[in-house]
Design a protein around this motif. Sequence first.
Motif, short mmCIF file in Angstrom:
data_model
loop_
_atom_site.label_atom_id
_atom_site.label_comp_id
_atom_site.label_asym_id
_atom_site.label_seq_id
_atom_site.Cartn_x
_atom_site.Cartn_y
_atom_site.Cartn_z
N ILE A 188 -9.70 -8.99 9.01
CA ILE A 188 -10.82 -8.45 8.24
C ILE A 188 -12.05 -9.32 8.51
O ILE A 188 -11.93 -10.38 9.11
N SER A 189 -13.21 -8.87 8.06
CA SER A 189 -14.42 -9.64 8.34
C SER A 189 -14.56 -10.79 7.35
O SER A 189 -13.96 -10.78 6.28
N ALA B 197 -8.16 2.45 5.18
CA ALA B 197 -7.11 2.21 6.17
C ALA B 197 -6.91 3.54 6.90
O ALA B 197 -7.28 4.60 6.39
N ASP C 221 -4.74 -1.92 8.12
CA ASP C 221 -5.72 -2.77 7.48
C ASP C 221 -6.67 -1.94 6.64
O ASP C 221 -7.13 -0.88 7.05
N ALA C 222 -6.99 -2.44 5.43
CA ALA C 222 -7.82 -1.69 4.50
C ALA C 222 -9.23 -1.46 5.05
O ALA C 222 -9.94 -0.57 4.60
N ASN C 223 -9.64 -2.25 6.02
CA ASN C 223 -10.98 -2.09 6.59
C ASN C 223 -10.95 -1.46 7.97
O ASN C 223 -11.80 -1.73 8.81
N THR D 212 -8.22 -10.63 19.51
CA THR D 212 -7.36 -10.43 18.34
C THR D 212 -7.59 -9.06 17.71
O THR D 212 -6.76 -8.58 16.96
N GLY E 168 -17.09 -11.44 5.64
CA GLY E 168 -17.72 -10.90 4.43
C GLY E 168 -16.67 -10.35 3.47
O GLY E 168 -16.75 -10.55 2.25
N LYS F 92 -13.84 -11.73 -5.98
CA LYS F 92 -13.26 -10.78 -6.93
C LYS F 92 -11.98 -11.37 -7.55
O LYS F 92 -11.76 -11.29 -8.75
N ARG G 277 0.84 -1.19 0.00
CA ARG G 277 0.00 0.00 0.00
C ARG G 277 0.88 1.24 0.00
O ARG G 277 0.58 2.24 -0.65
N SER H 15 -11.74 1.30 -0.39
CA SER H 15 -12.12 0.11 -1.14
C SER H 15 -13.55 -0.22 -0.75
O SER H 15 -14.09 0.35 0.19
N ALA H 16 -14.17 -1.11 -1.51
CA ALA H 16 -15.54 -1.49 -1.21
C ALA H 16 -15.57 -2.27 0.09
O ALA H 16 -14.75 -3.15 0.31
N ALA I 80 -22.27 -7.28 6.49
CA ALA I 80 -21.00 -7.96 6.79
C ALA I 80 -20.04 -7.08 7.58
O ALA I 80 -18.84 -7.25 7.50
N ARG J 117 -17.89 1.89 11.76
CA ARG J 117 -16.98 1.02 12.49
C ARG J 117 -15.56 1.58 12.46
O ARG J 117 -15.10 2.06 11.42
N ARG K 81 -4.05 -7.82 -1.24
CA ARG K 81 -4.97 -8.40 -0.27
C ARG K 81 -5.74 -9.56 -0.90
O ARG K 81 -5.95 -10.59 -0.29
N ASN L 271 -9.51 -13.97 10.40
CA ASN L 271 -8.78 -13.75 11.64
C ASN L 271 -7.32 -13.37 11.35
O ASN L 271 -6.77 -12.44 11.93
#
Lengths: 179, 267
Positions: free
Chosen positions: A156-157, B175, B181-183, B253, A159, A167, A93, B163-164, B266, B195, A132, A152
């Motif tokens: 990330i989730s 991020a 992390d991207a999320n 975690t 989903g 993708k 990134r 990102s989506a 999600a 979130r 990713r 984990n």
Amino acid sequence: MAVTAVLRLELTADSGGGRAETVGDFAEFVRMSMPGLLRYGHALTGNPHDAADLVQSVLEKVGSRWVSVQRKGDDPLAYVRRAMANTHISIWRRRRRENLVADLPDSGVVAPELSRLENEPLWQALRSLPPRQRAVIVLRYYENLSEAEIANALGISCGTVKSQSSKAMASLRTRLGKD
Amino acid sequence: MDLDDELRRLFSDDRLDVHSTPDATEAVVRGAERRRRRRSATTTAFALVVLVGAGAALTQLPRSDDTAGDLLPTSTSSASATTTTTAVSTFTSTAIVTVDPPPNSNSSSSVKTETGQPTNKTTIPAIPAPPQPQAQPGQFGSLKLGMSEADALATGSLIEPSSAADPENRCKAYATKSVPDANAVIISPVRGIVRITVPGYAKTPKGITVGSTVDQVKAAYPNATQSGSTLFAKMAATPAWSYVFETDGSSVTAVLMRLDANDCSAV
């Protein structure tokens, strides 16, 4: 062995007994896990140089905190793999603006047989994936992890794992179909 | 062609092997030792920065002592400060950290200054955005739950591009400067930030952080509910939000702050 001996000497002076044991233990861990980690790093990064750099830097960090990593009780190897996937994603990134084109490994350091992978359409297609998505694919097909385990590992989730995975598979199919 | 099989075949290919040089192990062990020594050499500075950093992290997590008794830190923890500035950085030569004063000395702040090491590559937890003067509910650093995307971007804490965040491509994920992390942050077009993932070094006002055990979470948040391996601790605040503690079954975690009225799938 000579190295360990030297380290032991330095370390006794440094902070006493337990430390040398820790270093010996960590060195053993590195020796045992290095080949597998390099392979995994190669799958993750798509090139052997980056694989070596990634393994080196993650192991150094883990080694510098070996006692606390072990105290956590997790499998240290799993811990290192998770750290590699996450480190690779974040390095990419930071770098992507500069390196839009993947570097082809220059010959010399790399063993000649490695370059043969470059001719694999699937390998090339994998290299075109964002890290990713690629990490999700590697964890799923190389490490055989479940969706929950991947979620984990990457923090990330579930989903997101699902969407990234679908993708990735879609663009792999498209690429292979076109080529 | 079955892509699944093709991938498994490729990943079991011998050509994936990378030959390591014989001294690779030695190089790693030396590198690790160097990192550790660098840390020890600056133990005082480092410990102080970490200590202060932890304090600062505490100040960044919402301390809704005005809204939720549940969140109140113990008596040794600091109360809301009138002014707080935090700047800890690996790359600047000086880090000035202001810690919240103890409850009985609301008028003064203790300031600790430590000279950093520009050459020190050891990762010092980078404290991202300075916390707001008043602790507010559902807030980490400058990012607040419910904040619009434009406002969130204006804080400079998010890393573009987004990102989506969901398969429908409705919500966006970013991020942050503190969480690669991207999320790390999920933003709904309707509800704003739904979130926030808290960095691994930060602790909730009740001392829960990545690595805390499930039992510790339950002790700190007796009202926490569990679903699978994830624990949820509702906070009394407006808008309502919860801490989400993701665990591997035994220890935490990830720590997230999540809007209860969250409309991203999600998430």
